[in-house]
Design an enzyme around this catalytic site. Structure first.
Site, mmCIF file in Angstrom:
data_model
loop_
_atom_site.group_PDB
_atom_site.id
_atom_site.type_symbol
_atom_site.label_atom_id
_atom_site.label_comp_id
_atom_site.label_asym_id
_atom_site.label_seq_id
_atom_site.Cartn_x
_atom_site.Cartn_y
_atom_site.Cartn_z
ATOM 1 N N TYR A 215 -1.812 13.380 1.274
ATOM 2 C CA TYR A 215 -1.364 12.105 1.815
ATOM 3 C C TYR A 215 0.153 12.028 2.010
ATOM 4 O O TYR A 215 0.802 11.075 1.604
ATOM 5 C CB TYR A 215 -1.837 10.946 0.932
ATOM 6 C CG TYR A 215 -3.337 10.815 0.867
ATOM 7 C CD1 TYR A 215 -4.059 10.378 1.963
ATOM 8 C CD2 TYR A 215 -4.038 11.163 -0.288
ATOM 9 C CE1 TYR A 215 -5.451 10.269 1.919
ATOM 10 C CE2 TYR A 215 -5.425 11.052 -0.343
ATOM 11 C CZ TYR A 215 -6.119 10.605 0.759
ATOM 12 O OH TYR A 215 -7.496 10.497 0.716
ATOM 13 N N ASP B 195 -13.301 12.592 -5.518
ATOM 14 C CA ASP B 195 -12.579 13.071 -6.694
ATOM 15 C C ASP B 195 -12.163 11.884 -7.555
ATOM 16 O O ASP B 195 -12.664 10.779 -7.390
ATOM 17 C CB ASP B 195 -11.370 13.908 -6.269
ATOM 18 C CG ASP B 195 -10.477 13.157 -5.266
ATOM 19 O OD1 ASP B 195 -10.570 11.915 -5.189
ATOM 20 O OD2 ASP B 195 -9.682 13.815 -4.571
ATOM 21 N N GLU C 297 -17.660 14.155 3.164
ATOM 22 C CA GLU C 297 -16.699 13.487 2.278
ATOM 23 C C GLU C 297 -16.827 11.976 2.429
ATOM 24 O O GLU C 297 -17.256 11.453 3.466
ATOM 25 C CB GLU C 297 -15.272 13.928 2.629
ATOM 26 C CG GLU C 297 -14.169 13.289 1.786
ATOM 27 C CD GLU C 297 -14.125 13.801 0.363
ATOM 28 O OE1 GLU C 297 -14.978 13.350 -0.422
ATOM 29 O OE2 GLU C 297 -13.247 14.615 0.043
ATOM 30 N N ASP D 22 -9.893 7.804 -5.319
ATOM 31 C CA ASP D 22 -9.636 7.939 -3.891
ATOM 32 C C ASP D 22 -10.865 8.290 -3.066
ATOM 33 O O ASP D 22 -11.143 7.666 -2.049
ATOM 34 C CB ASP D 22 -8.552 9.003 -3.659
ATOM 35 C CG ASP D 22 -8.274 9.227 -2.191
ATOM 36 O OD1 ASP D 22 -7.858 8.260 -1.523
ATOM 37 O OD2 ASP D 22 -8.492 10.348 -1.705
#
Length: 465
Positions: free
Chosen positions: A219, A72, A429, A69
């Site tokens: 999510y 990670d 990120e 994703d």
């Protein structure tokens, strides 16, 4: 008359010159974005793997393959499917942009990877869809290479007893959009497999409505109508069956979305339906969306250098997604010049038209010479083997040993300030959905350059290098 003609030619020359000066190398940026998705691959990697620091991983997953994703190593069904749909749409609509960049074969190869995973994740005979692989807490307790994982990787599934039509609908949309793309390529066998999977999964979702509740803080979806609408329109495009178009109209919502995201695809549904019907209801909904984004909107913050800044979490992601939608709407004849110019300026900001770190700073890793060096990404932070990789790498304030080419980082604050620090997972990120619309916009802009329709831009902090 002669003077007027010469004056007009001068104006056209000036516009063309300004466009050339403002334009970035969208083709190079596009190729690097494809490499980011290749770096996110899980499973047994192919012989043509272009990422030298990546190897086979998670071979014992209940469903091998797919994409990790973000920084990670979890495989989440909803953002993966949502990203795949946008990427397939970019290929279907702006194929010439990929061709112009010399990236068409690479794009097909990249897109095939998640689509094959979705076919394996969906078991039509048992009516079960794997929605997630990996546990959030276990995964986030580990900092290291995907190739070195040893923790348990449980699976979460959708069935008639465990609803998840949001994820099932999103996955059906990805399969259907992928079917259109590969049929256009001439790969009829794979296109047929994708369409069969899309139709059976859509029927399952339609007859088993309910939002997936197993994300455990990751999510969580707000509804399924947008995903069901998106799936129905793509199935209509793939089959010509009017039942799907009527379904899409029934699922469509004309309310205005705050942004295009993995969770909220109302504007996607509205744009797709306008392209199919030319109904002013959908056109007006798309215009309302952009009225909330363009300069002059009372709800949109613009940074000093001109980024449309929606939120601190993934600010670049939201701007990239909106830029892609603007280019699609422009192709459908909606405010074409205005939307194209605005989209180009947003992407130009992301690729260097900003004042961070002396200016000319690209938020896409590997584009140019001035870009983030510490993305929040486990694999990229790890030195070459046999050196170990642990949470010690997380805290090191040094450039990552591996270059995560093409990754679009989360982005700056509302004042253009950005922290290039691995531990700052808000700004540094990277994620599948961060790049999807951004890549689509790159393909769209490269397409405009190819056909000579690139608008003149006027970024506030232009890069002059």
């Amino acid at each position: 008359m002669l003077c007027r003609v010469l004056f007009g030619a001068s104006v056209l020359l000036l516009i063309a010159t300004r466009s050339a000066e403002a334009a970035k190398d969208y083709g190079a940026a596009l190729g690097k974005s494809i490499l980011f998705y290749d770096a996110q691959r899980s499973g047994k990697l192919p012989g043509n793997n272009p990422i030298p620091w990546r190897g086979d991983s998670a071979l014992s997953d209940c469903v091998p393959g797919g994409w990790y994703d973000a920084g990670d190593h979890i495989k989440f069904g909803l953002p993966m499917a949502s990203s795949t749909s946008l990427l397939a749409w970019s290929l279907n609509r702006f194929k010439a942009g990929y061709q112009q960049a010399g990236q068409l074969n690479q794009m097909y190869d990249m897109l095939r990877w998640p689509l094959k995973y979705f076919l394996k994740a969906w078991d039509p005979s048992q009516r079960v869809l794997t929605a997630q692989v990996g546990d959030g807490e276990l995964d986030h307790a580990f900092w290291g290479r995907a190739e070195d994982m040893s923790m348990s990787r449980p699976c979460k599934k959708i069935s008639t007893n465990n609803k998840g039509s949001d994820i099932a609908g999103a996955t059906a949309a990805a399969l259907a959009a992928g079917s259109v793309a590969f049929k256009d390529k001439g790969d009829n066998q794979f296109a047929t497999r994708l369409l069969q999977g899309a139709e059976s999964l859509y029927l399952f979702a339609k007859t088993n409505r309910g939002v997936f509740s197993g994300s455990a803080g990751y999510y969580g979806s707000s509804g399924d109508k947008d995903e069901m609408c998106e799936a129905a329109v793509w199935l209509y495009r793939a089959t010509g069956n009017n039942d799907y178009l009527n379904d899409a109209k029934g699922f469509a919502e004309t309310t205005t979305a705050w942004a295009l995201s993995w969770d909220d695809k109302r504007v996607v549904c509205q744009e797709l339906l306008y392209e199919e019907t030319f109904d002013s209801v959908y056109k007006n909904a798309v215009i309302a969306f952009f009225n909330g984004w363009l300069p002059g909107s009372p709800t949109m913050i613009y940074t000093p250098c001109g980024l449309a800044w929606r939120d601190k979490w993934g600010a670049n992601r939201y701007a990239g997604n909106a830029a892609f939608m603007a280019l699609l709407a422009a192709e459908a004849g909606i405010e074409s010049y205005t939307y194209r110019k605005w989209a180009a300026e947003q992407i130009n900001y992301l690729l260097g038209d900003n004042n961070h770190n002396g200016g000319c700073f690209s938020f896409e890793i590997g584009y140019g010479n001035n870009y983030p060096k510490q993305p929040h990404h486990r694999g990229a932070s790890c030195p070459n083997r046999p050196s170990s990789c642990t949470y010690a790498q997380y805290g090191l304030d040094v450039p990552s040993p591996q270059i995560l080419n093409g990754a679009l980082v989360g982005g700056p604050d509302s004042y253009d300030n950005f922290k290039d620090k691995r531990s700052d997972y808000i700004q540094s990120e990277v994620a599948l959905d961060y790049n999807a619309g951004f890549q689509g916009a790159l393909a769209g802009l490269n397409y405009l350059l190819a056909i000579g329709q690139m608008p003149a831009t006027n970024n506030r902090c232009p890069c002059n290098q």
